[in-house]
Design an enzyme around this catalytic site. Structure first.
Site, mmCIF file in Angstrom:
data_model
loop_
_atom_site.group_PDB
_atom_site.id
_atom_site.type_symbol
_atom_site.label_atom_id
_atom_site.label_comp_id
_atom_site.label_asym_id
_atom_site.label_seq_id
_atom_site.Cartn_x
_atom_site.Cartn_y
_atom_site.Cartn_z
ATOM 1 N N LYS A 192 46.686 -33.520 -17.718
ATOM 2 C CA LYS A 192 46.507 -33.662 -16.273
ATOM 3 C C LYS A 192 47.867 -33.662 -15.598
ATOM 4 O O LYS A 192 48.631 -34.612 -15.712
ATOM 5 C CB LYS A 192 45.788 -34.971 -15.920
ATOM 6 C CG LYS A 192 45.301 -34.962 -14.478
ATOM 7 C CD LYS A 192 45.108 -36.333 -13.879
ATOM 8 C CE LYS A 192 46.345 -36.923 -13.270
ATOM 9 N NZ LYS A 192 46.973 -36.148 -12.198
ATOM 10 N N GLU A 266 57.010 -43.182 -20.021
ATOM 11 C CA GLU A 266 58.375 -42.983 -19.515
ATOM 12 C C GLU A 266 58.318 -43.139 -18.005
ATOM 13 O O GLU A 266 57.644 -42.374 -17.316
ATOM 14 C CB GLU A 266 58.912 -41.620 -19.940
ATOM 15 C CG GLU A 266 59.153 -41.532 -21.447
ATOM 16 C CD GLU A 266 59.998 -42.672 -22.004
ATOM 17 O OE1 GLU A 266 60.859 -43.201 -21.279
ATOM 18 O OE2 GLU A 266 59.789 -43.074 -23.158
ATOM 19 N N CYS A 300 64.258 -38.594 -12.503
ATOM 20 C CA CYS A 300 64.073 -39.977 -12.959
ATOM 21 C C CYS A 300 65.390 -40.567 -13.423
ATOM 22 O O CYS A 300 65.615 -41.766 -13.319
ATOM 23 C CB CYS A 300 63.049 -40.029 -14.071
ATOM 24 S SG CYS A 300 63.427 -38.927 -15.428
ATOM 25 N N GLU A 400 63.597 -48.374 -6.806
ATOM 26 C CA GLU A 400 63.742 -46.933 -7.019
ATOM 27 C C GLU A 400 63.376 -46.204 -5.720
ATOM 28 O O GLU A 400 62.276 -46.375 -5.197
ATOM 29 C CB GLU A 400 62.817 -46.462 -8.151
ATOM 30 C CG GLU A 400 63.013 -44.986 -8.462
ATOM 31 C CD GLU A 400 62.047 -44.459 -9.526
ATOM 32 O OE1 GLU A 400 60.847 -44.735 -9.435
ATOM 33 O OE2 GLU A 400 62.515 -43.750 -10.431
HETATM 34 P P1 NAD Z 1 53.073 -41.250 -10.326
HETATM 35 O O1 NAD Z 1 53.107 -42.475 -11.180
HETATM 36 O O2 NAD Z 1 52.548 -41.383 -8.960
HETATM 37 O O3 NAD Z 1 52.166 -40.132 -11.027
HETATM 38 C C1 NAD Z 1 52.472 -39.599 -12.296
HETATM 39 C C2 NAD Z 1 51.216 -38.975 -12.876
HETATM 40 O O4 NAD Z 1 50.312 -40.015 -13.223
HETATM 41 C C3 NAD Z 1 50.452 -38.067 -11.909
HETATM 42 O O5 NAD Z 1 49.880 -37.001 -12.631
HETATM 43 C C4 NAD Z 1 49.383 -39.002 -11.384
HETATM 44 O O6 NAD Z 1 48.248 -38.326 -10.885
HETATM 45 C C5 NAD Z 1 49.046 -39.792 -12.631
HETATM 46 N N1 NAD Z 1 48.462 -41.103 -12.457
HETATM 47 C C6 NAD Z 1 48.833 -42.068 -11.593
HETATM 48 N N2 NAD Z 1 48.065 -43.155 -11.758
HETATM 49 C C7 NAD Z 1 47.207 -42.879 -12.769
HETATM 50 C C8 NAD Z 1 46.154 -43.592 -13.405
HETATM 51 N N3 NAD Z 1 45.830 -44.831 -13.048
HETATM 52 N N4 NAD Z 1 45.463 -43.003 -14.404
HETATM 53 C C9 NAD Z 1 45.784 -41.745 -14.792
HETATM 54 N N5 NAD Z 1 46.750 -41.011 -14.215
HETATM 55 C C10 NAD Z 1 47.460 -41.570 -13.220
HETATM 56 O O7 NAD Z 1 54.544 -40.636 -10.346
HETATM 57 P P2 NAD Z 1 55.112 -39.364 -9.552
HETATM 58 O O8 NAD Z 1 55.253 -39.706 -8.120
HETATM 59 O O9 NAD Z 1 54.344 -38.163 -9.931
HETATM 60 O O10 NAD Z 1 56.561 -39.225 -10.214
HETATM 61 C C11 NAD Z 1 57.664 -39.972 -9.811
HETATM 62 C C12 NAD Z 1 57.903 -41.142 -10.758
HETATM 63 O O11 NAD Z 1 57.988 -40.651 -12.085
HETATM 64 C C13 NAD Z 1 59.212 -41.849 -10.488
HETATM 65 O O12 NAD Z 1 59.000 -43.238 -10.603
HETATM 66 C C14 NAD Z 1 60.123 -41.358 -11.608
HETATM 67 O O13 NAD Z 1 61.152 -42.239 -11.954
HETATM 68 C C15 NAD Z 1 59.150 -41.197 -12.718
HETATM 69 N N6 NAD Z 1 59.644 -40.267 -13.722
HETATM 70 C C16 NAD Z 1 60.065 -40.771 -14.906
HETATM 71 C C17 NAD Z 1 60.576 -39.922 -15.874
HETATM 72 C C18 NAD Z 1 61.040 -40.458 -17.201
HETATM 73 O O14 NAD Z 1 61.195 -39.661 -18.133
HETATM 74 N N7 NAD Z 1 61.264 -41.752 -17.351
HETATM 75 C C19 NAD Z 1 60.668 -38.547 -15.621
HETATM 76 C C20 NAD Z 1 60.234 -38.059 -14.385
HETATM 77 C C21 NAD Z 1 59.714 -38.933 -13.438
#
Ligand code: NAD
Length: 499
Positions: A192, A266, A300, A400
């Site tokens: 997804k 992550e 990130c 963040e």
């Molecule tokens: P997000 O947490 O809003 O969403 C990430 C993914 O998770 C999306 O596909 C979303 O639809 C899904 N999701 C969210 N809640 C869910 C749930 N309850 N059940 C199933 N799926 C769910 O994050 P975002 O806005 O897409 O990305 C930005 C964040 O990602 C920032 O906090 C960034 O630091 C982090 N990030 C971390 C890394 C890493 O490797 N540590 C890399 C890239 C981004």
């Protein structure tokens, strides 16, 4: 079969040129959602442009994807690693062959510069090839024992059905580094992508499908987390979840899944760069700008705090502000731009909110404005902001932001800089700019961070080295990337073989 499936997908894509409709891929079929609804994937550089319409999937669609993955598992786990590796290699060839057009898709839906998007596609292909080779030497161990007629050894086997959930900022490379090790070790997948960059995820899925995966082995589903999330995370049949995204969402998922479901999370970061008194200040400025502002600060591992030792704070800040003011901002499709738009309306709102907070807390030295006028009015553009006089307690030093915002924090000396760098709930990536080997050595030991960079940007990681955060940046269960990235997707059996 893969070709037929692709023709099906392309037929589905052949709608109005302005906004194609894309489908889920479940059990070998490109299918519409049972909701009969779609959502728009908006171009952040020009919000009048819709990069695609995607399925607003339901829990029933998600359950169908899980069922398909479960049904396909037995067959897929019994294929040889050589066969699975060939699929990865063919998918890599497909990505390479389509790198130019897939990069355009990525820039159009996500906003990053076209050259960075192309790098990401090429790097994703490399990642697939890496795992195609690496998985073929994934071994168990043998154990000496006192029975001359018995051999004791471990077998590594796949887990079963795994869910892969990814964010929008690296919409091809993050899923690639999860899906490739999952598939090559014999697992079946529900993928997804983020609703804010689903097209790049679809292109990756397309590459695997074109490479000849049997039906059900990889299932692609789009939709809101609240609609499809529980169905792809909570059932016991989901043996593992590899998630990259915000700490809040990762924590929520971790708390709601079965204890037999392995998780790899992550998450967010608040990554520091320490600038010591002996640093090459021009280089330190470049590390800040490249690490903090490329991708409009939406990495990130992006640098968001710069801890500068008092002796050079003023000189460093002056150079940084001059450099930031000279950055070119514009569409990722225009060559030579340093920063593109923020990726979504939500990102724009969040970043502007933090900038408003920062203006109350600290001193804004440059930027921090929503850009207007020709080329900007229809996009989510913000000029990069540099804040000075930032202290540890301030919101912009702690939370963040995930945007083009740099907080400059003064430190008395190395000990103070390390204490401040570690004074955060996160621990994803951290860097130091120095010429002193003593600081380099101590920094690697003292910093609480999963990635440690010395005279390099906080951003960037090798696909053959482990990657992951400490503290609330990760569950710290299993690392991604590199050889250890395979371990997450396998379990060990210990065999006592007598005769
Ligand atoms: P997000 O947490 O809003 O969403 C990430 C993914 O998770 C999306 O596909 C979303 O639809 C899904 N999701 C969210 N809640 C869910 C749930 N309850 N059940 C199933 N799926 C769910 O994050 P975002 O806005 O897409 O990305 C930005 C964040 O990602 C920032 O906090 C960034 O630091 C982090 N990030 C971390 C890394 C890493 O490797 N540590 C890399 C890239 C981004």
């Amino acid at each position: 079969m893969a070709e037929a499936a692709l023709q099906n997908a392309r037929a589905a894509h052949s709608g109005a040129a302005a906004a194609e409709e894309f489908r889920n891929y479940i059990d070998g079929v490109w299918a519409r959602s049972t909701s009969n609804r779609t959502f728009d994937n908006v171009n952040p550089a020009d919000t009048s442009d819709i990069a695609g319409r995607f399925q607003a999937s339901t829990a029933a669609d998600a359950r169908a994807a899980v069922d398909a993955a479960a049904a396909a598992f037995e067959g897929w786990r019994r294929t040889s690693v050589g066969v699975r590796a060939k699929v990865l290699n063919r998918a890599a060839d497909y990505l390479d062959a389509h790198a130019d057009s897939f990069a355009k898709d990525m820039t159009r839906e996500q906003g990053k510069a076209l050259n960075l998007a192309k790098d990401e596609i090429v790097r994703s292909a490399q990642c697939l090839r890496f795992y195609a080779v690496e998985a073929q030497s994934l071994t168990g161990e043998t154990f000496p024992n006192d029975d001359p007629d018995m051999t004791v050894y471990t077998l590594r086997e796949p887990l079963g059905v795994v869910s892969i959930i990814t964010p929008w900022n690296f919409p091809t490379s993050i899923p690639a580094r999860k899906i490739a090790p999952a598939l090559v070790t014999g697992n079946t997948v529900i993928f997804k992508p983020s609703s804010d960059a689903p097209l790049s995820g679809l292109r990756l899925a397309e590459a695997f499908i074109e490479a000849g995966l049997p039906k059900g082995v990889l299932n692609f589903i789009t939709g809101r987390a609240s609609d499809v999330g529980p169905a792809i995370t909570e059932p016991d049949v989901i043996r593992a979840i590899s998630f990259t995204g915000s700490t809040a969402a990762g924590e929520h998922i971790c708390k709601s899944v079965s204890f037999t479901t392995r998780t790899q999370m992550e998450l967010g970061g608040k990554n520091p760069l320490i600038v010591m008194e002996d640093a090459d200040l021009d280089k330190a400025v470049e590390l800040t700008v490249k690490g903090g502002l490329s991708l409009a600060g939406q990495a990130c591992t992006g640098t968001s705090r710069v801890l500068v030792v008092k002796a050079v704070r003023a000189a460093f800040t002056e150079k940084l502000v001059a450099r930031v003011k000279a950055l070119k901002i514009g569409s990722g499709m225009t060559p030579g731009m340093d920063l593109g738009p923020l990726a979504t309306a939500k990102q724009l709102e969040t970043v502007l909110r933090y900038i408003a907070i920062g203006k109350r807390e600290a001193a804004l030295l440059c930027g921090g404005e929503r850009l207007t006028g020709a080329g900007f009015d229809t996009g989510y553009y913000v000029s990069p902001a540099v804040f000075a006089d930032v202290t540890q307690q301030m919101t912009i030093a702690r939370e963040e932001i995930f945007g083009p915002v740099i907080a400059v924090i003064e430190a008395d000396d190395y000990a103070d800089a390390i204490a401040k760098a570690n004074d955060t709930e996160y621990g994803l990536s951290a860097a130091i700019a120095t010429r002193n080997p003593r600081y380099m050595h101590d920094f690697a030991r003292d910093i609480q961070s999963g990635t440690v960079k010395i005279n390099r940007t906080t951003t960037g990681n090798l696909l053959n080295a482990p990657f992951g955060g400490l503290k609330r940046s990760s569950t710290s269960t299993f690392r991604e990337s590199g050889r250890v990235g395979l371990e997450f997707y396998t379990q060990i059996k210990t065999v006592y073989a007598g005769c």
